[in-house]
Design an enzyme around this catalytic site. Sequence first.
Site, mmCIF file in Angstrom:
data_model
loop_
_atom_site.group_PDB
_atom_site.id
_atom_site.type_symbol
_atom_site.label_atom_id
_atom_site.label_comp_id
_atom_site.label_asym_id
_atom_site.label_seq_id
_atom_site.Cartn_x
_atom_site.Cartn_y
_atom_site.Cartn_z
ATOM 1 C CG ASP A 14 -87.061 95.322 -30.585
ATOM 2 O OD1 ASP A 14 -86.005 95.461 -30.809
ATOM 3 O OD2 ASP A 14 -87.736 94.172 -30.866
ATOM 4 C CB SER A 59 -81.246 88.999 -24.297
ATOM 5 O OG SER A 59 -80.079 88.584 -25.882
ATOM 6 C CG ASN A 62 -78.435 90.953 -27.280
ATOM 7 O OD1 ASN A 62 -79.298 91.832 -26.954
ATOM 8 N ND2 ASN A 62 -79.420 90.753 -28.788
ATOM 9 N NE ARG A 65 -78.250 91.113 -31.431
ATOM 10 C CZ ARG A 65 -79.106 93.002 -31.967
ATOM 11 N NH1 ARG A 65 -78.618 93.881 -31.496
ATOM 12 N NH2 ARG A 65 -80.084 92.254 -31.646
ATOM 13 C CD GLU A 200 -102.927 95.567 -18.246
ATOM 14 O OE1 GLU A 200 -103.222 95.579 -19.144
ATOM 15 O OE2 GLU A 200 -103.205 94.302 -16.471
HETATM 16 C C1 FPP Z 1 -82.219 96.463 -29.619
HETATM 17 O O1 FPP Z 1 -82.312 96.769 -31.133
HETATM 18 C C2 FPP Z 1 -81.112 96.623 -28.534
HETATM 19 C C3 FPP Z 1 -80.017 96.378 -28.597
HETATM 20 C C4 FPP Z 1 -79.566 95.115 -28.340
HETATM 21 C C5 FPP Z 1 -79.070 97.403 -27.472
HETATM 22 C C6 FPP Z 1 -79.864 98.468 -26.471
HETATM 23 C C7 FPP Z 1 -78.879 99.168 -26.050
HETATM 24 C C8 FPP Z 1 -78.691 101.247 -26.016
HETATM 25 C C9 FPP Z 1 -80.665 101.181 -26.009
HETATM 26 C C10 FPP Z 1 -77.701 101.440 -25.933
HETATM 27 C C11 FPP Z 1 -77.946 102.100 -24.838
HETATM 28 C C12 FPP Z 1 -78.340 100.926 -23.348
HETATM 29 C C13 FPP Z 1 -77.431 101.634 -22.432
HETATM 30 C C14 FPP Z 1 -77.869 100.513 -20.972
HETATM 31 C C15 FPP Z 1 -76.668 102.209 -21.560
HETATM 32 P P1 FPP Z 1 -81.955 96.403 -32.109
HETATM 33 O O2 FPP Z 1 -80.533 96.417 -32.388
HETATM 34 O O3 FPP Z 1 -82.236 94.423 -31.487
HETATM 35 O O4 FPP Z 1 -83.096 96.307 -33.863
HETATM 36 P P2 FPP Z 1 -83.225 95.491 -34.839
HETATM 37 O O5 FPP Z 1 -83.834 94.608 -34.471
HETATM 38 O O6 FPP Z 1 -83.461 96.550 -35.472
HETATM 39 O O7 FPP Z 1 -81.693 95.042 -35.077
#
Ligand code: FPP
Length: 236
Positions: A14, A59, A62, A65, A200
Site C-alpha cells: 500500500d 483487489s 480496485n 479506480r 502476526e
Molecule cells: C496500493 O497502493 C497498490 C496497488 C493497488 C497496486 C500494487 C501494485 C504494485 C506494487 C505494482 C507491481 C505489482 C506486481 C504484483 C507486479 P495505492 O495505489 O492504493 O496507494 P495509495 O493508498 O497511496 O493511493
Amino acid sequence: MKLEVPTHVGIIMDGNGRYAKSLGKPRSYGHKAGADNLKKLCKHILKRGIKCLSLYAFSTDNFKRPKEEVDYLMKLFVTMFTNNFDFLKKEEVKVLFSGRKEGLPEDVIAACEKIEKQTQNKQKYTLNICLNYGSQEEITDTFKKIIKQIQNGQIDIEDVDKNLISKNLYQDLPPLDFVIRTSGEKRLSNFMLWQSSYAEFYFPKCYFPEFDEAEFDKALDVYRERKRRFGGLNKN
Ligand code: FPP
C-alpha cells in the site's frame, strides 16, 4: 526463545499513490516505483529463506479506480510477468495467481497463465500473487465448490471441516504467519482473511516503494520477537 523466520509472509503493498504525491508526481510513477521495489524485494525475501510469499497486487474493489489508473496497472502487470520476473524461473519459485479471471484483460490472463505454466514444477518456493482478488469472494467461491462436491456425492456434509475448507481455497498454501501492510494503514481490506486467522501483523509507516530490503529485515526482527500462542499458553 526467538521465532524462526516465518514460512508464509503476506504483503499488502500500500501507498504507491501517496508516495508519488509526496514527490509531486502522477500516481503511475508510484506504481512503477512499487514494481521496481518489488523485484528487488522478492530477491531479498528468497535469500532470507521465506518459503511462501503472498502479495496483494490488485483487489476486486480496485476496479472502482479511474480507468486510466486501472489500465496503467494492467499494463504494468503484463510487463512484470512477461519480462521482470524472469529471475524467478531460475530460483525454484512456483508462481501462482489467486483471484477471479473474469474482468481481467486477455493479455493479463495470458501473461499469468504463461508464467504459471513455466514454473509449475518448481518446488522450493511459492509466490502467490493476488490479482482481482477478494477474500470474501474466495470464501464464496470455496463454498460453491464444496456444495457442488456434496451434490455430486463426492463428499458428505460431515466431511466439511476447516482442513477441507483450506484445501478448497484458491490455493492450498500453509497459513499466513506474518502479514505486513505498508503506509501505516491498519486494515486487512479483504486480504486472505481465512489464511491470516493466527497471523502476526506489522504496519510500517513507509510507503511500499520505500519498503526496501532493510525495512523487510526490520520487519523480520519484529516478527521474531513476537510470542505466538495459537490460543494456548507460553511454554517458557
Ligand atoms: C496500493 O497502493 C497498490 C496497488 C493497488 C497496486 C500494487 C501494485 C504494485 C506494487 C505494482 C507491481 C505489482 C506486481 C504484483 C507486479 P495505492 O495505489 O492504493 O496507494 P495509495 O493508498 O497511496 O493511493
